[in-house]
Motif scaffolding. Structure first.
Motif, PDB file in Angstrom:
ATOM      1  N   ILE A   3      49.502 -39.124 -25.417  1.00  6.49           N
ATOM      2  CA  ILE A   3      49.089 -39.897 -26.589  1.00  6.49           C
ATOM      3  C   ILE A   3      50.167 -40.879 -27.046  1.00  6.49           C
ATOM      4  O   ILE A   3      49.862 -41.999 -27.447  1.00  6.49           O
ATOM      5  CB  ILE A   3      48.633 -38.967 -27.740  1.00  6.49           C
ATOM      6  CG1 ILE A   3      47.901 -39.784 -28.807  1.00  6.49           C
ATOM      7  CG2 ILE A   3      49.800 -38.169 -28.291  1.00  6.49           C
ATOM      8  CD1 ILE A   3      47.165 -38.922 -29.834  1.00  6.49           C
ATOM      9  N   GLU A  14      49.358 -42.860 -33.213  1.00  2.86           N
ATOM     10  CA  GLU A  14      48.811 -41.621 -32.661  1.00  2.86           C
ATOM     11  C   GLU A  14      47.750 -41.051 -33.602  1.00  2.86           C
ATOM     12  O   GLU A  14      46.743 -40.502 -33.153  1.00  2.86           O
ATOM     13  CB  GLU A  14      49.928 -40.602 -32.439  1.00  2.86           C
ATOM     14  CG  GLU A  14      50.875 -40.998 -31.333  1.00  2.86           C
ATOM     15  CD  GLU A  14      51.994 -39.991 -31.114  1.00  2.86           C
ATOM     16  OE1 GLU A  14      51.843 -38.819 -31.531  1.00  2.86           O
ATOM     17  OE2 GLU A  14      53.017 -40.384 -30.515  1.00  2.86           O
ATOM     18  N   ARG A  18      43.924 -40.058 -32.571  1.00  2.00           N
ATOM     19  CA  ARG A  18      43.296 -38.754 -32.826  1.00  2.00           C
ATOM     20  C   ARG A  18      42.006 -38.927 -33.629  1.00  2.00           C
ATOM     21  O   ARG A  18      41.019 -38.222 -33.392  1.00  2.00           O
ATOM     22  CB  ARG A  18      44.277 -37.818 -33.536  1.00  2.00           C
ATOM     23  CG  ARG A  18      45.363 -37.286 -32.604  1.00  2.00           C
ATOM     24  CD  ARG A  18      46.195 -36.194 -33.267  1.00  2.00           C
ATOM     25  NE  ARG A  18      47.099 -36.699 -34.278  1.00  2.00           N
ATOM     26  CZ  ARG A  18      48.320 -37.184 -34.061  1.00  2.00           C
ATOM     27  NH1 ARG A  18      48.797 -37.219 -32.828  1.00  2.00           N
ATOM     28  NH2 ARG A  18      49.068 -37.610 -35.042  1.00  2.00           N
ATOM     29  N   GLU A  21      39.278 -40.045 -31.370  1.00  2.00           N
ATOM     30  CA  GLU A  21      38.775 -38.878 -30.637  1.00  2.00           C
ATOM     31  C   GLU A  21      37.830 -38.060 -31.520  1.00  2.00           C
ATOM     32  O   GLU A  21      36.743 -37.672 -31.098  1.00  2.00           O
ATOM     33  CB  GLU A  21      39.942 -38.005 -30.181  1.00  2.00           C
ATOM     34  CG  GLU A  21      39.488 -36.746 -29.455  1.00  2.00           C
ATOM     35  CD  GLU A  21      40.614 -35.810 -29.120  1.00  2.00           C
ATOM     36  OE1 GLU A  21      40.312 -34.721 -28.592  1.00  2.00           O
ATOM     37  OE2 GLU A  21      41.798 -36.124 -29.387  1.00  2.00           O
ATOM     38  N   ARG A  27      37.749 -39.845 -25.385  1.00  2.00           N
ATOM     39  CA  ARG A  27      37.564 -38.483 -24.873  1.00  2.00           C
ATOM     40  C   ARG A  27      38.698 -38.137 -23.910  1.00  2.00           C
ATOM     41  O   ARG A  27      38.519 -38.222 -22.696  1.00  2.00           O
ATOM     42  CB  ARG A  27      36.212 -38.363 -24.194  1.00  2.00           C
ATOM     43  CG  ARG A  27      35.080 -38.443 -25.187  1.00  2.00           C
ATOM     44  CD  ARG A  27      33.725 -38.365 -24.519  1.00  2.00           C
ATOM     45  NE  ARG A  27      32.673 -38.494 -25.504  1.00  2.00           N
ATOM     46  CZ  ARG A  27      32.227 -39.637 -25.986  1.00  2.00           C
ATOM     47  NH1 ARG A  27      32.752 -40.766 -25.592  1.00  2.00           N
ATOM     48  NH2 ARG A  27      31.257 -39.664 -26.871  1.00  2.00           N
ATOM     49  N   PRO A  28      39.838 -37.739 -24.457  1.00  2.00           N
ATOM     50  CA  PRO A  28      40.948 -37.375 -23.581  1.00  2.00           C
ATOM     51  C   PRO A  28      40.711 -36.012 -22.917  1.00  2.00           C
ATOM     52  O   PRO A  28      39.899 -35.214 -23.388  1.00  2.00           O
ATOM     53  CB  PRO A  28      42.138 -37.299 -24.533  1.00  2.00           C
ATOM     54  CG  PRO A  28      41.528 -36.916 -25.841  1.00  2.00           C
ATOM     55  CD  PRO A  28      40.186 -37.602 -25.870  1.00  2.00           C
ATOM     56  N   GLN A  29      41.418 -35.785 -21.853  1.00  7.54           N
ATOM     57  CA  GLN A  29      41.443 -34.467 -21.223  1.00  7.54           C
ATOM     58  C   GLN A  29      42.491 -33.637 -21.963  1.00  7.54           C
ATOM     59  O   GLN A  29      43.341 -34.186 -22.655  1.00  7.54           O
ATOM     60  CB  GLN A  29      41.819 -34.589 -19.744  1.00  7.54           C
ATOM     61  CG  GLN A  29      40.834 -35.408 -18.931  1.00  7.54           C
ATOM     62  CD  GLN A  29      39.469 -34.754 -18.873  1.00  7.54           C
ATOM     63  OE1 GLN A  29      39.353 -33.551 -18.631  1.00  7.54           O
ATOM     64  NE2 GLN A  29      38.419 -35.531 -19.130  1.00  7.54           N
ATOM     65  N   ARG A  30      42.442 -32.341 -21.798  1.00  7.00           N
ATOM     66  CA  ARG A  30      43.441 -31.458 -22.421  1.00  7.00           C
ATOM     67  C   ARG A  30      44.165 -30.688 -21.332  1.00  7.00           C
ATOM     68  O   ARG A  30      43.547 -30.132 -20.427  1.00  7.00           O
ATOM     69  CB  ARG A  30      42.775 -30.462 -23.387  1.00  7.00           C
ATOM     70  CG  ARG A  30      42.189 -31.072 -24.624  1.00  7.00           C
ATOM     71  CD  ARG A  30      43.292 -31.531 -25.549  1.00  7.00           C
ATOM     72  NE  ARG A  30      42.717 -31.983 -26.817  1.00  7.00           N
ATOM     73  CZ  ARG A  30      43.305 -31.827 -27.969  1.00  7.00           C
ATOM     74  NH1 ARG A  30      44.495 -31.251 -28.052  1.00  7.00           N
ATOM     75  NH2 ARG A  30      42.744 -32.282 -29.058  1.00  7.00           N
ATOM     76  N   TYR A  35      48.033 -30.462 -24.909  1.00 10.21           N
ATOM     77  CA  TYR A  35      48.368 -31.886 -24.994  1.00 10.21           C
ATOM     78  C   TYR A  35      47.198 -32.723 -24.494  1.00 10.21           C
ATOM     79  O   TYR A  35      46.534 -32.388 -23.520  1.00 10.21           O
ATOM     80  CB  TYR A  35      49.596 -32.202 -24.145  1.00 10.21           C
ATOM     81  CG  TYR A  35      50.910 -31.759 -24.717  1.00 10.21           C
ATOM     82  CD1 TYR A  35      51.003 -30.821 -25.746  1.00 10.21           C
ATOM     83  CD2 TYR A  35      52.096 -32.270 -24.216  1.00 10.21           C
ATOM     84  CE1 TYR A  35      52.224 -30.423 -26.256  1.00 10.21           C
ATOM     85  CE2 TYR A  35      53.323 -31.873 -24.723  1.00 10.21           C
ATOM     86  CZ  TYR A  35      53.377 -30.951 -25.741  1.00 10.21           C
ATOM     87  OH  TYR A  35      54.581 -30.551 -26.232  1.00 10.21           O
ATOM     88  N   ARG A  36      46.989 -33.839 -25.165  1.00 11.00           N
ATOM     89  CA  ARG A  36      45.960 -34.779 -24.748  1.00 11.00           C
ATOM     90  C   ARG A  36      46.514 -35.632 -23.610  1.00 11.00           C
ATOM     91  O   ARG A  36      47.640 -36.108 -23.688  1.00 11.00           O
ATOM     92  CB  ARG A  36      45.587 -35.705 -25.904  1.00 11.00           C
ATOM     93  CG  ARG A  36      44.921 -35.039 -27.063  1.00 11.00           C
ATOM     94  CD  ARG A  36      44.887 -36.005 -28.265  1.00 11.00           C
ATOM     95  NE  ARG A  36      44.130 -35.476 -29.372  1.00 11.00           N
ATOM     96  CZ  ARG A  36      44.634 -34.648 -30.294  1.00 11.00           C
ATOM     97  NH1 ARG A  36      45.899 -34.274 -30.242  1.00 11.00           N
ATOM     98  NH2 ARG A  36      43.874 -34.199 -31.269  1.00 11.00           N
ATOM     99  N   THR A  37      45.682 -35.888 -22.623  1.00 10.72           N
ATOM    100  CA  THR A  37      46.048 -36.831 -21.566  1.00 10.72           C
ATOM    101  C   THR A  37      44.925 -37.853 -21.443  1.00 10.72           C
ATOM    102  O   THR A  37      43.741 -37.517 -21.549  1.00 10.72           O
ATOM    103  CB  THR A  37      46.285 -36.140 -20.206  1.00 10.72           C
ATOM    104  OG1 THR A  37      45.109 -35.453 -19.814  1.00 10.72           O
ATOM    105  CG2 THR A  37      47.459 -35.196 -20.273  1.00 10.72           C
ATOM    106  N   TYR A  38      45.314 -39.082 -21.258  1.00 11.98           N
ATOM    107  CA  TYR A  38      44.375 -40.198 -21.185  1.00 11.98           C
ATOM    108  C   TYR A  38      44.469 -40.848 -19.822  1.00 11.98           C
ATOM    109  O   TYR A  38      45.563 -40.993 -19.265  1.00 11.98           O
ATOM    110  CB  TYR A  38      44.705 -41.233 -22.257  1.00 11.98           C
ATOM    111  CG  TYR A  38      44.584 -40.683 -23.665  1.00 11.98           C
ATOM    112  CD1 TYR A  38      43.405 -40.785 -24.375  1.00 11.98           C
ATOM    113  CD2 TYR A  38      45.669 -40.071 -24.282  1.00 11.98           C
ATOM    114  CE1 TYR A  38      43.286 -40.278 -25.661  1.00 11.98           C
ATOM    115  CE2 TYR A  38      45.568 -39.560 -25.568  1.00 11.98           C
ATOM    116  CZ  TYR A  38      44.375 -39.671 -26.251  1.00 11.98           C
ATOM    117  OH  TYR A  38      44.273 -39.168 -27.519  1.00 11.98           O
TER     118      TYR A  38
END
Length: 132
Positions: A3, A14, A18, A21, A27-30, A35-38
């Motif tokens: 993020i 940030e 959020r 989202e 729609r980030p992955q976790r 932790y969010r990953t984009y």
């Protein structure tokens, strides 16, 4: 990317990412640690979101329109999009009319206050005896 990197690349906080989202725009992955990953497309998505926000669209309309936007935030034909955009335009027109009415009221109030102030000053100077 994490993020913080997305925030830096897009010039968006940030906190806003959020929020995007939370309202369904990103729609980030976790990761297992939470932790969010984009992916790399998220950067372009954030740029499109910002452009649509700058155009005056609320996030509920952006959520509907976003899948129908090109890289430069031009909206392409999609079911329901034209109706949502027209309704947003009507809402902006209503707000514009309300603002214009409020502006006219304020202008009249200022003019009346200035007139009363000038009249009050003229009355005070007439009531005071001048030098002899």
């Amino acid at each position: 990317m994490l993020i913080g990197e997305l925030a830096e690349r897009t010039g968006t906080s940030e906190r806003l990412l959020r929020y995007y989202e939370r309202v369904g725009l990103l729609r980030p992955q976790r990761r297992p640690n939470g932790y969010r990953t984009y992916d790399m497309a998220a950067e372009e998505t954030v740029v499109r979101i910002r452009a649509l926000l700058a155009a005056g669209l609320p996030t509920r309309v952006i959520r509907q329109v976003l899948p129908c936007t090109s890289a430069n935030a031009d909206v392409m034909p999609c079911p329901g999009v034209l109706g949502a955009l027209r309704e947003q335009l009507r809402a902006l027109d209503r707000r514009s009319s309300q603002i214009a009415t409020a502006r006219q009221t304020l202008l009249r109030t200022i003019a009346a206050t200035e007139e009363a102030s000038v009249a009050g000053m003229a009355g005070e100077s007439a009531a005071r005896p001048g030098p002899r």
